[in-house]
Design a protein around this motif. Sequence first.
Motif, PDB file in Angstrom:
ATOM      1  N   GLN A   8       0.832  -1.188   0.000  1.00 47.58           N
ATOM      2  CA  GLN A   8       0.000   0.000   0.000  1.00 47.58           C
ATOM      3  C   GLN A   8       0.875   1.249   0.000  1.00 47.58           C
ATOM      4  OE1 GLN A   8      -2.424  -0.381   3.458  1.00 47.58           O
ATOM      5  NE2 GLN A   8      -3.510  -2.146   2.678  1.00 47.58           N
ATOM      6  N   ASN A   9       0.343   2.335  -0.513  1.00 47.45           N
ATOM      7  CA  ASN A   9       1.057   3.609  -0.510  1.00 47.45           C
ATOM      8  C   ASN A   9       1.231   4.125   0.907  1.00 47.45           C
ATOM      9  OD1 ASN A   9       1.366   3.749  -3.271  1.00 47.45           O
ATOM     10  ND2 ASN A   9      -0.465   4.986  -3.570  1.00 47.45           N
ATOM     11  N   ILE A  10       2.153   5.046   1.046  1.00 48.44           N
ATOM     12  CA  ILE A  10       2.375   5.743   2.311  1.00 48.44           C
ATOM     13  C   ILE A  10       1.650   7.082   2.207  1.00 48.44           C
ATOM     14  CG2 ILE A  10       4.100   6.764   3.842  1.00 48.44           C
ATOM     15  CD1 ILE A  10       6.101   4.783   2.386  1.00 48.44           C
ATOM     16  N   LYS A  11       0.777   7.356   3.133  1.00 48.61           N
ATOM     17  CA  LYS A  11       0.039   8.626   3.158  1.00 48.61           C
ATOM     18  C   LYS A  11       0.838   9.607   4.009  1.00 48.61           C
ATOM     19  CE  LYS A  11      -4.613  10.252   4.256  1.00 48.61           C
ATOM     20  NZ  LYS A  11      -5.919   9.796   4.811  1.00 48.61           N
ATOM     21  N   LEU A  29       3.068   8.521  -1.233  1.00 41.08           N
ATOM     22  CA  LEU A  29       4.334   8.003  -1.731  1.00 41.08           C
ATOM     23  C   LEU A  29       4.160   6.525  -2.000  1.00 41.08           C
ATOM     24  CD1 LEU A  29       6.873   9.680   0.739  1.00 41.08           C
ATOM     25  CD2 LEU A  29       6.246  10.425  -1.575  1.00 41.08           C
ATOM     26  N   SER A  30       4.864   6.045  -2.975  1.00 45.06           N
ATOM     27  CA  SER A  30       4.833   4.619  -3.282  1.00 45.06           C
ATOM     28  C   SER A  30       5.434   3.827  -2.122  1.00 45.06           C
ATOM     29  CB  SER A  30       5.645   4.368  -4.557  1.00 45.06           C
ATOM     30  OG  SER A  30       5.903   3.006  -4.706  1.00 45.06           O
ATOM     31  N   ALA A  31       4.922   2.641  -1.918  1.00 40.29           N
ATOM     32  CA  ALA A  31       5.477   1.780  -0.867  1.00 40.29           C
ATOM     33  C   ALA A  31       6.956   1.503  -1.113  1.00 40.29           C
ATOM     34  CB  ALA A  31       4.695   0.483  -0.781  1.00 40.29           C
ATOM     35  N   SER A  32       7.388   1.592  -2.371  1.00 43.40           N
ATOM     36  CA  SER A  32       8.810   1.366  -2.673  1.00 43.40           C
ATOM     37  C   SER A  32       9.672   2.490  -2.099  1.00 43.40           C
ATOM     38  CB  SER A  32       9.028   1.240  -4.185  1.00 43.40           C
ATOM     39  OG  SER A  32       8.717   2.450  -4.826  1.00 43.40           O
ATOM     40  N   GLU A  33       9.043   3.613  -1.719  1.00 45.78           N
ATOM     41  CA  GLU A  33       9.773   4.729  -1.125  1.00 45.78           C
ATOM     42  C   GLU A  33       9.805   4.633   0.399  1.00 45.78           C
ATOM     43  OE1 GLU A  33       9.079   8.465  -3.843  1.00 45.78           O
ATOM     44  OE2 GLU A  33       7.190   7.352  -3.622  1.00 45.78           O
ATOM     45  N   ASN A  65       1.154   6.797  12.134  1.00 42.72           N
ATOM     46  CA  ASN A  65      -0.088   6.166  12.587  1.00 42.72           C
ATOM     47  C   ASN A  65      -0.543   6.754  13.926  1.00 42.72           C
ATOM     48  OD1 ASN A  65       0.007   4.583  10.279  1.00 42.72           O
ATOM     49  ND2 ASN A  65       1.250   3.030  11.298  1.00 42.72           N
ATOM     50  N   GLN A  66      -0.410   8.098  14.016  1.00 46.43           N
ATOM     51  CA  GLN A  66      -0.856   8.903  15.152  1.00 46.43           C
ATOM     52  C   GLN A  66      -0.062   8.662  16.431  1.00 46.43           C
ATOM     53  OE1 GLN A  66      -5.142   8.688  15.426  1.00 46.43           O
ATOM     54  NE2 GLN A  66      -5.385   9.098  13.255  1.00 46.43           N
ATOM     55  N   GLN A  67       1.163   8.175  16.300  1.00 46.48           N
ATOM     56  CA  GLN A  67       2.077   8.009  17.429  1.00 46.48           C
ATOM     57  C   GLN A  67       3.341   8.814  17.144  1.00 46.48           C
ATOM     58  OE1 GLN A  67       1.478   5.993  20.251  1.00 46.48           O
ATOM     59  NE2 GLN A  67      -0.575   5.785  19.406  1.00 46.48           N
ATOM     60  N   GLY A  77       4.717   0.370   3.907  1.00 48.54           N
ATOM     61  CA  GLY A  77       3.543   0.629   3.084  1.00 48.54           C
ATOM     62  C   GLY A  77       2.284   0.544   3.931  1.00 48.54           C
ATOM     63  N   GLY A  78       1.356   1.448   3.696  1.00 47.22           N
ATOM     64  CA  GLY A  78       0.116   1.482   4.460  1.00 47.22           C
ATOM     65  C   GLY A  78       0.165   2.395   5.662  1.00 47.22           C
ATOM     66  N   ASP A  79       1.372   2.846   6.037  1.00 46.42           N
ATOM     67  CA  ASP A  79       1.495   3.751   7.186  1.00 46.42           C
ATOM     68  C   ASP A  79       1.029   5.156   6.814  1.00 46.42           C
ATOM     69  OD1 ASP A  79       2.476   1.856   8.927  1.00 46.42           O
ATOM     70  OD2 ASP A  79       4.574   2.443   8.686  1.00 46.42           O
ATOM     71  N   GLU A  80       0.620   5.891   7.833  1.00 49.40           N
ATOM     72  CA  GLU A  80       0.273   7.302   7.694  1.00 49.40           C
ATOM     73  C   GLU A  80       1.320   8.096   8.452  1.00 49.40           C
ATOM     74  OE1 GLU A  80      -3.881   9.117   8.224  1.00 49.40           O
ATOM     75  OE2 GLU A  80      -2.864   9.501  10.128  1.00 49.40           O
TER      76      GLU A  80
END
Length: 90
Positions: A8-11, A29-33, A65-67, A77-80
């Motif tokens: 998943q992308n990084i927000k 950002l792409s998960a590859s980043e 992820n709010q921490q 990937g998938g993290d905010e």
Amino acid sequence: MAIGKTKQNIKVLFFAQFREQLGCEQIALSASEAGSIEEIKANLISRGGQFEKVFSSANLLVAVNQQMVSSNSTIQGGDEVAFFPPVTGG
């Protein structure tokens, strides 16, 4: 981490004066980043202009992820990821 999360992308979110300076509130950002916070910052600095100005500063806070996290924290990937200036007040 859930299986498949790394695809998943990084927000990436920008708050307060960073949002105003950059003229946007978020990018993906792409998960590859994915990597460390420092690598994410280097990626953003490489965009030049206001991104270089904002992210070259050592005076910013980061949450994943709010921490609240340190600059050597790992991003997947998938993290905010949220960047914001230190809170000041009187």
